[in-house]
Structure formats: C-alpha cells, structure tokens
Scaffold this motif. Structure first.
Motif, PDB file in Angstrom:
ATOM      1  N   TRP A   1      10.513 -16.448  -0.426  1.00 38.01           N
ATOM      2  CA  TRP A   1      10.550 -15.892  -2.032  1.00 38.01           C
ATOM      3  C   TRP A   1      10.586 -16.836  -2.930  1.00 38.01           C
ATOM      4  CZ3 TRP A   1      10.494 -10.585  -3.231  1.00 38.01           C
ATOM      5  CH2 TRP A   1      10.808  -9.960  -1.993  1.00 38.01           C
ATOM      6  N   LYS A   2      11.230 -17.923  -2.781  1.00 38.36           N
ATOM      7  CA  LYS A   2      11.258 -19.067  -3.786  1.00 38.36           C
ATOM      8  C   LYS A   2       9.784 -19.486  -4.308  1.00 38.36           C
ATOM      9  CE  LYS A   2      12.509 -24.176  -4.661  1.00 38.36           C
ATOM     10  NZ  LYS A   2      12.891 -25.251  -3.750  1.00 38.36           N
ATOM     11  N   GLN A   3       8.862 -19.156  -3.347  1.00 35.74           N
ATOM     12  CA  GLN A   3       7.410 -19.658  -3.637  1.00 35.74           C
ATOM     13  C   GLN A   3       6.807 -18.738  -4.865  1.00 35.74           C
ATOM     14  OE1 GLN A   3       4.965 -20.519  -0.263  1.00 35.74           O
ATOM     15  NE2 GLN A   3       3.025 -20.488  -1.606  1.00 35.74           N
ATOM     16  N   LEU A   4       7.362 -17.420  -4.650  1.00 36.89           N
ATOM     17  CA  LEU A   4       6.967 -16.481  -5.648  1.00 36.89           C
ATOM     18  C   LEU A   4       7.040 -17.040  -7.173  1.00 36.89           C
ATOM     19  CD1 LEU A   4       5.810 -13.498  -6.321  1.00 36.89           C
ATOM     20  CD2 LEU A   4       8.315 -12.955  -6.425  1.00 36.89           C
ATOM     21  N   ILE A   5       7.954 -17.787  -7.369  1.00 32.24           N
ATOM     22  CA  ILE A   5       8.310 -18.256  -8.683  1.00 32.24           C
ATOM     23  C   ILE A   5       7.666 -19.829  -8.786  1.00 32.24           C
ATOM     24  CG2 ILE A   5       9.922 -18.919 -10.593  1.00 32.24           C
ATOM     25  CD1 ILE A   5       9.711 -16.029  -9.917  1.00 32.24           C
ATOM     26  N   THR A   6       7.739 -20.441  -7.819  1.00 31.25           N
ATOM     27  CA  THR A   6       7.361 -22.043  -7.998  1.00 31.25           C
ATOM     28  C   THR A   6       5.946 -22.203  -7.548  1.00 31.25           C
ATOM     29  OG1 THR A   6       7.974 -22.293  -5.361  1.00 31.25           O
ATOM     30  CG2 THR A   6       9.797 -22.599  -7.536  1.00 31.25           C
ATOM     31  N   ASP A   7       5.440 -21.577  -6.919  1.00 29.25           N
ATOM     32  CA  ASP A   7       4.065 -21.934  -6.539  1.00 29.25           C
ATOM     33  C   ASP A   7       3.003 -20.593  -6.234  1.00 29.25           C
ATOM     34  OD1 ASP A   7       1.906 -23.158  -5.856  1.00 29.25           O
ATOM     35  OD2 ASP A   7       2.300 -23.721  -3.759  1.00 29.25           O
TER      36      ASP A   7
ATOM     37  N   LYS B   1       8.964  -6.739  -3.048  1.00 33.98           N
ATOM     38  CA  LYS B   1       8.238  -7.040  -1.852  1.00 33.98           C
ATOM     39  C   LYS B   1       6.646  -6.971  -1.928  1.00 33.98           C
ATOM     40  CE  LYS B   1       7.908  -6.195   3.074  1.00 33.98           C
ATOM     41  NZ  LYS B   1       8.279  -5.431   4.320  1.00 33.98           N
ATOM     42  N   ALA B   2       6.296  -5.732  -2.465  1.00 34.38           N
ATOM     43  CA  ALA B   2       4.873  -5.761  -2.857  1.00 34.38           C
ATOM     44  C   ALA B   2       4.254  -6.645  -3.568  1.00 34.38           C
ATOM     45  CB  ALA B   2       4.482  -4.284  -3.550  1.00 34.38           C
ATOM     46  N   LEU B   3       5.099  -7.133  -4.693  1.00 36.63           N
ATOM     47  CA  LEU B   3       4.434  -8.280  -5.623  1.00 36.63           C
ATOM     48  C   LEU B   3       4.637  -9.649  -4.762  1.00 36.63           C
ATOM     49  CD1 LEU B   3       3.926  -9.108  -8.607  1.00 36.63           C
ATOM     50  CD2 LEU B   3       6.247  -9.559  -8.886  1.00 36.63           C
ATOM     51  N   ARG B   4       5.387  -9.726  -3.975  1.00 36.03           N
ATOM     52  CA  ARG B   4       5.050 -11.123  -3.101  1.00 36.03           C
ATOM     53  C   ARG B   4       4.198 -11.006  -2.372  1.00 36.03           C
ATOM     54  NH1 ARG B   4       9.522 -12.752   1.599  1.00 36.03           N
ATOM     55  NH2 ARG B   4       8.350 -10.873   2.569  1.00 36.03           N
ATOM     56  N   ARG B   5       3.761  -9.923  -1.667  1.00 39.67           N
ATOM     57  CA  ARG B   5       2.931  -9.748  -0.979  1.00 39.67           C
ATOM     58  C   ARG B   5       1.340  -9.967  -1.579  1.00 39.67           C
ATOM     59  NH1 ARG B   5      -1.790  -9.427   0.157  1.00 39.67           N
ATOM     60  NH2 ARG B   5      -2.876  -7.777   1.659  1.00 39.67           N
ATOM     61  N   ASN B   6       1.253  -9.533  -2.943  1.00 42.62           N
ATOM     62  CA  ASN B   6       0.023  -9.818  -3.685  1.00 42.62           C
ATOM     63  C   ASN B   6      -0.090 -11.243  -4.172  1.00 42.62           C
ATOM     64  OD1 ASN B   6      -0.640  -6.927  -3.319  1.00 42.62           O
ATOM     65  ND2 ASN B   6       0.526  -6.514  -5.137  1.00 42.62           N
TER      66      ASN B   6
END
Length: 526
Positions: free
Chosen positions: A467-473, A454-459
């Motif tokens: 969550w998908k955008q964490l990898i794709t964009d 969750k913290a990684l996604r926030r940063n």
C-alpha cells in the motif's frame, strides 16, 4: 393510520439535489480512477458512443464487429487492454497512441447493434475534445446522468410516511458494483439505476397513495422506465417486473381505483411505446447494418466462442444455480473485466446487511407483502438461471454477475420497503432506529471505501504490491493525480451520509411526536 402531509417540494427536491451530488461525486471518482479501457467491454461502448453522435447508428458488419468512423484516440482504446486479466500489472503498460488523436478513422465495436439512446446521451464529448480527455468526459457525463436517475429513488423514499427502513434497503442495494458501473461508459449504468428508480417509483405509487404527488411520481416512472428499457436487449424485462410486481400488493378494488387515474393510463401508454421501440430495435439495427454494406457480400464474422456452447438448457440452469453465491459476490463488486473482486471485508459487510434485511422479511412479512417478498426472492434466484438456460445451447455460458443486478436490487429494496410498511404502526424506539441507520451507513462507507482503495491500488501499482507504494512510487497516475479521485470519493460518501441522516431525522421527529401523543392519550385514559 396517521395522516402525514407530503414533504414540501423544496424539501424533497433538496434531497434529490444532495443525493445527486453525492452519487455523482462517487461515480466521477471511479471514472477518473479507472484507466481507459479498464471497464468491462468498455472499448466497444466508447466506439459505439462516438459513432452514434456522428450519425452512424450501427455501421456495416465487419469481421470483428461493426465498422464505424470515430476519432483515432477512441478507436485506439481497443489497443489499451494490456492489463486486463492481469491484476498484478498496473495500467501504465498501455502503449502510446500512434498518429493524430483527433483524426477520423475506422473503428470496430462489438456493441454496434445496441440501442443508440444511451450512447447518444453520453457520446457528445467526443465532438468537443480531440484527445483522451474526451473519454474521461464521456465517463463523467454518464456518471452525472446515471447518478441523477439513482438520486430520484432517494427523493421518492423521502416522501414515504416512514422512510427509514426503505432508505436502509435503498442504501444496501447500492453496492460498490452499482456505483462503479455508473462511472464507466456502459449502458448497464442506465439499466441498473433506472430499474432501481422505476421500482422505487412504483412502490411509492402503490403504497404511499397521494393524489397530490401522483403526477410527479408517474412522470418520474415514465422517464426512468423508458431510459432503462432502451439500454440492453433484456432491459424491458427488468422494467416490466419493476412495474408489475408491486401491483401484487393491491386488491382488485385498489388496482381498479389506481387505473381510473388518467395520469396512470397515459404513463402506462408512454412506457409501452418506449418498451416497444426497445424491442423493435434489434430487427431495425440488423436492417441498418445490411443497408450500410451497400449490397456488398456478407462478411465472415469472427465471434467469441463462449464456454458450454451446445449444452442443454438443463445444464445451463443447474450451472447458474450452483453459481448463485459467486454471482452474488460479483454483484457486490468485481471490477475491471471481472478481474478485480472487492476485498473479503466488503463481501462480509454486505452479506451481513443483506442477511439482516432478508431475515427481517422472513420474520415480519405476512399476506400480500409476504407474497411479493417470495416472488422477488424466486425471481432473483431462478430468473437469471432460466435466461441463461434458454441461451446456452446456441450461445454458450455468457452470464456475468452484474447482469443480474436489476432483479437483485429489486429484492433488497422491495423486502426492506415491505418490512418498513409492516412496522409503520409498531411502537419503535427512535434511538434504536438511529443506531440502526448509523450502523448501516458505517458499513456502507467502510465497504465502499475499502473496495475503491483496492481497485485504485490494482490500477496504479498492481494488486501484489504494498500500500505504501501507492503513494511513494505510483506506476500509473490518474488524471489530476491520486489525490483527486480519493478526495471525490471521500466527499461523495460524506454527502450521501448527510442526505441519509436528514431523511431519517425527519422520520425520527415524526416518530417522537407520535410517541408523545400516544403517551398523552394513555395518560388521559388513566
């Protein structure tokens, strides 16, 4: 009580090595996954560390803090906080550096008066690197050192006659916030990890008496206590409690026997000297700052105005008590500048684990052990409130959840260790203990892992995105890419689980042997 020979040095220091690797991997993952300046007050600590290793321990007082000479890229960290308190904003909003990264410039730090020992140990990468690599390197150095301190607690627990229950307490005490702080440039990393190691070392000396290991344990106690005491102004108090509270487990005769050991007296003297330096540093730092001005007129200091300045101590005490559960949640995990709380799932997991330990303590502890458990509980609830009450009139309400972690972890570890002592001679089932360890480890992995994600996604993309955008964009990409911190964190969790299971397996084997001996004795009696 059945006598058990101490684990061979190779075995117990093997536990230390495994725990050190695991904890260093976890903290290093946080170091990489956290954008520059994303840690609480981290720019101030970065600048302080870079100045200390250049021989400037304090620096003259300026309007916004102590003014010191540091590389431009370190000073620029003050300008890279655009995402702070904006959870929906990813870290790519930080402006690019202006000028030569390695040029020495005047930087301002609000940590100028802090004890320099921690900063001297972690600031040296800025002498090697001339760009932002130096900041990440400082974090990783801090992660490695604080993880080594924390790993000593695992080694000490592995030497207990029955280490499984104390191991569970130690594991639960290492909340996501503990590992997160270890991955930043922040003296709280040494304070929290050092308090854990000092408390475990003292419990080990008091409850697992073994003259063959006393010198080794006392040496560990001295090193971690001196390091932890010389971090923050309040740190000597935590170390004093870590050393003194376990002594309530001893009778006067047992205490006298312990104090007759020369190594104990020498260790106490060294710790006292280290704590004395910590206490003396505040007036020393003020004098150094005055001398640095060269007799110039006093600078008008623009300070942060905290809420509730001027309120009565009673108001501060009551407010802290009402925030007990909020502060508890923050000690489990509230990352960044307290703007990225761990998910509710992690809070629930840790609440169940903590509740189980406290309930076991309430049910099983008697006599001196119950007294120590009550002391720890009262300290954890009321001591932070008393500290804030003493400060609120002149300084306002300053308390943050992580400030209470040292006494919080002592409560968790202490109650679990005392429960373990109470169950030493009970006919426990080995299979049941194994299931308990597996449940705790699964909860630990799930809670830590989800909080990290969750913290990684926030940063990377902000907290309000998919969550998908964490990898794709991804908007902000950590050094080495997103896969690097994820891989480090997963590897750290796996290695730590292996270490914990190895500690438990030794206990399980001893328990099985004891049960077989008991059955054989019963059969012979019949």
């Amino acid at each position: 009580m059945t006598f058990i020979a101490p684990r061979p040095a190779r075995a117990r220091w093997g536990v230390f090595a495994g725990a050190w690797i695991a904890l260093a991997l976890l903290a290093s993952a946080w170091a990489i996954a956290s954008p520059i300046s994303s840690g609480p007050d981290e720019p101030a600590h970065l600048i302080k560390a870079a100045s200390v290793v250049r021989g400037e321990l304090v620096g003259p007082q300026g309007s916004y803090g102590n003014e010191v000479t540091v590389p431009n890229y370190v000073s620029w960290s003050n300008a890279q906080t655009c995402f702070v308190f904006n959870p929906e904003v990813p870290a790519n909003c930080a402006p690019p550096l202006v000028g030569d990264p390695g040029e020495l410039v005047t930087g301002t730090t609000t940590a100028g008066y802090y004890n320099p020992i921690y900063y001297a140990m972690v600031g040296w990468p800025t002498l090697v690197f001339s760009n932002e690599v130096g900041i990440y390197a400082m974090r990783i150095v801090s992660a490695i050192l604080s993880s080594a301190i924390l790993a000593l607690a695992f080694m000490l627990v592995s030497t207990w006659r029955r280490p499984t229950i104390p191991l569970i307490g130690l594991t639960v005490a290492i909340t996501p916030m503990v590992i997160y702080v270890n991955g930043l440039v922040n003296p709280s990393s040494f304070e929290i990890s050092g308090t854990i190691a000092a408390f475990v070392a003292m419990l080990t000396i008091v409850t697992q008496a073994d003259e063959r290991l006393l010198r080794e344990r006392a040496t560990i106690l001295v090193v971690v206590s001196v390091l932890a005491a010389n971090t923050r102004t309040i740190s000597p108090l935590w170390i004093a409690l870590a050393i003194l509270v376990p002594l309530f487990l001893l009778s006067w005769r047992e205490l006298g026997r312990l104090l007759r050991h020369r190594v104990v007296l020498v260790s106490a003297a060294i710790i006292a000297v280290g704590a004395a330096f910590a206490l003396a540093w505040t007036p020393i730092s003020s004098r150094l700052a005055t001398e640095a001005t060269g007799g110039a007129p006093a600078t008008t200091v623009i300070t942060t105005v905290f809420p509730d300045v001027g309120q009565s101590p009673f108001f501060g005490f009551v407010k802290m008590i009402t925030l007990t559960f909020t502060n508890g949640a923050d000690m489990i995990g509230n990352f960044g500048w307290m703007d990225t709380p761990v998910p509710a799932t992690t809070i629930v997991i840790w609440t169940i684990l903590l509740g189980g330990i406290l309930l076991a303590g309430f049910t099983l502890l008697r006599g001196r052990r119950a007294l120590v458990g009550v002391i720890l509980l009262l300290l954890a609830v009321f001591l932070p409130a008393l500290i804030q009450a003493a400060f609120i009139t002149s300084g306002g309400f300053i308390w943050q959840g992580r400030y209470g972690l040292p006494i919080f972890v002592m409560l968790i570890i202490g109650v679990a260790a005392l429960v373990g002592l109470s169950l030493e001679e009970q006919p426990l089932r080995a299979a049941g203990l194994t299931r308990l360890v597996l449940v705790v480890l699964l909860g630990f992995i799930a809670g830590q892992g989800y909080g990290f994600l969750k913290a990684l996604r926030r940063n990377v993309i902000g907290s309000d995105t998919s969550w998908k955008q964490l990898i794709t964009d991804p908007a902000w990409i950590p050094p080495g890419g997103i896969a690097v911190p994820l891989a480090l964190f997963a590897a750290g969790l796996a290695v730590l689980a292996v270490v914990a299971l190895r500690i438990h397996s030794a206990d399980r084997r001893a328990l099985v042997v004891r049960q077989e001996e008991h059955r054989g004795s019963a059969a012979r009696t019949v």
